[in-house]
Scaffold this motif. Structure first.
Motif, PDB file in Angstrom:
ATOM      1  N   ASP A  56       0.855  -1.179   0.000  1.00  0.00           N
ATOM      2  CA  ASP A  56       0.000   0.000   0.000  1.00  0.00           C
ATOM      3  C   ASP A  56       0.894   1.232   0.000  1.00  0.00           C
ATOM      4  O   ASP A  56       2.093   1.141   0.223  1.00  0.00           O
ATOM      5  N   ARG A  57       0.294   2.367  -0.217  1.00  0.00           N
ATOM      6  CA  ARG A  57       1.039   3.624  -0.140  1.00  0.00           C
ATOM      7  C   ARG A  57       1.371   3.887   1.324  1.00  0.00           C
ATOM      8  O   ARG A  57       0.505   3.816   2.189  1.00  0.00           O
ATOM      9  N   GLU A  58       2.642   4.211   1.583  1.00  0.00           N
ATOM     10  CA  GLU A  58       3.078   4.466   2.951  1.00  0.00           C
ATOM     11  C   GLU A  58       3.811   5.802   3.010  1.00  0.00           C
ATOM     12  O   GLU A  58       4.803   6.006   2.312  1.00  0.00           O
ATOM     13  N   GLN A  59       3.314   6.712   3.854  1.00  0.00           N
ATOM     14  CA  GLN A  59       3.960   8.012   3.995  1.00  0.00           C
ATOM     15  C   GLN A  59       5.191   7.855   4.879  1.00  0.00           C
ATOM     16  O   GLN A  59       5.115   7.360   5.990  1.00  0.00           O
ATOM     17  N   VAL A  60       6.351   8.300   4.349  1.00  0.00           N
ATOM     18  CA  VAL A  60       7.609   8.178   5.077  1.00  0.00           C
ATOM     19  C   VAL A  60       8.293   9.521   5.297  1.00  0.00           C
ATOM     20  O   VAL A  60       9.355   9.575   5.908  1.00  0.00           O
ATOM     21  N   LEU A  61       7.693  10.600   4.808  1.00  0.00           N
ATOM     22  CA  LEU A  61       8.307  11.919   4.919  1.00  0.00           C
ATOM     23  C   LEU A  61       7.233  12.957   5.176  1.00  0.00           C
ATOM     24  O   LEU A  61       6.164  12.924   4.561  1.00  0.00           O
ATOM     25  N   GLU A  62       7.532  13.885   6.094  1.00  0.00           N
ATOM     26  CA  GLU A  62       6.648  15.012   6.332  1.00  0.00           C
ATOM     27  C   GLU A  62       7.509  16.237   6.614  1.00  0.00           C
ATOM     28  O   GLU A  62       8.325  16.234   7.539  1.00  0.00           O
ATOM     29  N   GLU A  76      14.937  19.923   1.535  1.00  0.00           N
ATOM     30  CA  GLU A  76      15.874  18.845   1.254  1.00  0.00           C
ATOM     31  C   GLU A  76      15.612  17.700   2.219  1.00  0.00           C
ATOM     32  O   GLU A  76      15.128  17.899   3.331  1.00  0.00           O
ATOM     33  N   PHE A  77      15.903  16.481   1.735  1.00  0.00           N
ATOM     34  CA  PHE A  77      15.709  15.282   2.543  1.00  0.00           C
ATOM     35  C   PHE A  77      16.477  14.141   1.891  1.00  0.00           C
ATOM     36  O   PHE A  77      16.928  14.252   0.742  1.00  0.00           O
ATOM     37  N   ASP A  78      16.626  13.045   2.618  1.00  0.00           N
ATOM     38  CA  ASP A  78      17.254  11.837   2.086  1.00  0.00           C
ATOM     39  C   ASP A  78      16.172  10.831   1.732  1.00  0.00           C
ATOM     40  O   ASP A  78      15.229  10.617   2.518  1.00  0.00           O
ATOM     41  N   LEU A  79      16.307  10.224   0.561  1.00  0.00           N
ATOM     42  CA  LEU A  79      15.380   9.168   0.156  1.00  0.00           C
ATOM     43  C   LEU A  79      15.612   7.932   1.017  1.00  0.00           C
ATOM     44  O   LEU A  79      16.718   7.730   1.548  1.00  0.00           O
ATOM     45  N   PRO A  80      14.608   7.068   1.143  1.00  0.00           N
ATOM     46  CA  PRO A  80      14.836   5.801   1.842  1.00  0.00           C
ATOM     47  C   PRO A  80      15.940   5.000   1.147  1.00  0.00           C
ATOM     48  O   PRO A  80      16.133   5.107  -0.068  1.00  0.00           O
ATOM     49  N   ALA A  81      16.658   4.208   1.907  1.00  0.00           N
ATOM     50  CA  ALA A  81      17.765   3.419   1.362  1.00  0.00           C
ATOM     51  C   ALA A  81      17.280   2.207   0.577  1.00  0.00           C
ATOM     52  O   ALA A  81      18.045   1.619  -0.185  1.00  0.00           O
ATOM     53  N   TYR A  82      16.022   1.836   0.736  1.00  0.00           N
ATOM     54  CA  TYR A  82      15.514   0.626   0.113  1.00  0.00           C
ATOM     55  C   TYR A  82      14.094   0.862  -0.393  1.00  0.00           C
ATOM     56  O   TYR A  82      13.277   1.454   0.305  1.00  0.00           O
ATOM     57  N   PHE A  83      13.819   0.405  -1.621  1.00  0.00           N
ATOM     58  CA  PHE A  83      12.482   0.498  -2.204  1.00  0.00           C
ATOM     59  C   PHE A  83      11.994  -0.895  -2.535  1.00  0.00           C
ATOM     60  O   PHE A  83      12.726  -1.695  -3.116  1.00  0.00           O
ATOM     61  N   VAL A  84      10.743  -1.184  -2.175  1.00  0.00           N
ATOM     62  CA  VAL A  84      10.196  -2.518  -2.365  1.00  0.00           C
ATOM     63  C   VAL A  84       9.606  -2.705  -3.742  1.00  0.00           C
ATOM     64  O   VAL A  84       9.886  -3.668  -4.426  1.00  0.00           O
ATOM     65  N   SER A  85       8.764  -1.794  -4.171  1.00  0.00           N
ATOM     66  CA  SER A  85       8.055  -2.027  -5.421  1.00  0.00           C
ATOM     67  C   SER A  85       8.511  -1.064  -6.485  1.00  0.00           C
ATOM     68  O   SER A  85       9.405  -0.275  -6.292  1.00  0.00           O
ATOM     69  N   GLY A  86       7.861  -1.145  -7.598  1.00  0.00           N
ATOM     70  CA  GLY A  86       8.194  -0.268  -8.713  1.00  0.00           C
ATOM     71  C   GLY A  86       7.996  -1.026  -9.999  1.00  0.00           C
ATOM     72  O   GLY A  86       7.136  -1.873 -10.109  1.00  0.00           O
ATOM     73  N   ALA A  94       9.220   4.497  -7.527  1.00  0.00           N
ATOM     74  CA  ALA A  94       8.751   5.883  -7.494  1.00  0.00           C
ATOM     75  C   ALA A  94       8.661   6.360  -6.056  1.00  0.00           C
ATOM     76  O   ALA A  94       8.330   5.590  -5.154  1.00  0.00           O
ATOM     77  N   PHE A  95       8.979   7.627  -5.876  1.00  0.00           N
ATOM     78  CA  PHE A  95       8.802   8.286  -4.586  1.00  0.00           C
ATOM     79  C   PHE A  95       7.843   9.439  -4.833  1.00  0.00           C
ATOM     80  O   PHE A  95       8.140  10.352  -5.609  1.00  0.00           O
ATOM     81  N   GLY A  96       6.675   9.379  -4.212  1.00  0.00           N
ATOM     82  CA  GLY A  96       5.653  10.381  -4.459  1.00  0.00           C
ATOM     83  C   GLY A  96       5.730  11.546  -3.492  1.00  0.00           C
ATOM     84  O   GLY A  96       5.911  11.349  -2.292  1.00  0.00           O
ATOM     85  N   LEU A  97       5.603  12.733  -4.037  1.00  0.00           N
ATOM     86  CA  LEU A  97       5.548  13.949  -3.222  1.00  0.00           C
ATOM     87  C   LEU A  97       4.199  14.616  -3.415  1.00  0.00           C
ATOM     88  O   LEU A  97       3.753  14.787  -4.550  1.00  0.00           O
ATOM     89  N   GLU A  98       3.547  14.962  -2.332  1.00  0.00           N
ATOM     90  CA  GLU A  98       2.319  15.764  -2.377  1.00  0.00           C
ATOM     91  C   GLU A  98       2.621  17.073  -1.679  1.00  0.00           C
ATOM     92  O   GLU A  98       2.979  17.088  -0.501  1.00  0.00           O
ATOM     93  N   ILE A  99       2.501  18.158  -2.408  1.00  0.00           N
ATOM     94  CA  ILE A  99       2.843  19.469  -1.890  1.00  0.00           C
ATOM     95  C   ILE A  99       1.572  20.306  -1.789  1.00  0.00           C
ATOM     96  O   ILE A  99       0.831  20.452  -2.771  1.00  0.00           O
ATOM     97  N   THR A 100       1.319  20.833  -0.613  1.00  0.00           N
ATOM     98  CA  THR A 100       0.168  21.690  -0.378  1.00  0.00           C
ATOM     99  C   THR A 100       0.666  23.054   0.082  1.00  0.00           C
ATOM    100  O   THR A 100       1.515  23.140   0.967  1.00  0.00           O
TER     101      THR A 100
END
Length: 173
Positions: A56-62, A76-86, A94-100
């Motif tokens: 599922d979609r999991e939020q890892v950054l705020e 600025e931020f660091d991406l996770p070191a490991y990605f499961v799907s794609g 993919a790393f999704g960003l939602e900007i409000t």
């Protein structure tokens, strides 16, 4: 659902320092918010949520902050070191960003941006002209090299078919 369409009050643009990233890499970017009549959205509240897609979609950054007088917010931020799907066939995730952005009148505009994450900085696709290689006849093979974001990559390749009478013609376009 039928409901009235509400015109956006301002535009939100997101830029990052690279067209693609590797897992664990540092991301530097900015958010720019401007009203359509040209004035920047000064002192607007910015919220950034980053998500990975596993089962599922999991939020890892705020992240949160406020735009400056020119309507800009740097992040600025660091991406996770490991990605499961794609997309396993191309080794991408993919790393999704939602900007409000919320202006002083409490009007919110939201945009989404997807960062391409890959282990391989160069993708090589090889396709036989006829769909498959035919033994004993001349085969035409097309080779496409591209970057993970889909941009073509100008490359020079040395191709060896393993035969003693290696008669390969390589041309670049």
């Amino acid at each position: 659902t039928v409901k009235p369409y509400v015109l956006p009050k301002f535009q939100v643009a997101v830029t990052t320092d690279r067209p693609y990233y590797v897992p664990g890499q540092h991301v530097v970017g900015s958010v720019q918010a401007d009203y359509f009549f040209g004035k920047p959205v000064a002192n607007g509240e910015v919220r950034i949520a980053g998500s990975v897609y596993a089962v599922d979609r999991e939020q890892v950054l705020e992240l949160s902050g406020v735009t400056d007088a020119q309507g800009r917010f740097d992040f600025e931020f660091d991406l996770p070191a490991y990605f499961v799907s794609g997309a396993p066939e191309v080794g991408q995730a993919a790393f999704g960003l939602e900007i409000t952005v919320i202006d002083q009148a409490q009007h919110a505009e939201q945009v989404a941006e997807t960062l391409v994450v890959t282990q391989e900085p160069l993708l090589i696709d090889v396709v036989a002209e006829s769909g498959s290689l035919k033994p004993g006849v001349e085969n035409v093979v097309y080779i496409l090299t591209s970057y993970p974001n889909g941009a073509p990559a100008q490359t020079t390749l040395l191709v060896d078919d393993g035969s003693p009478d290696n008669a390969l013609a390589v041309c670049q376009k």
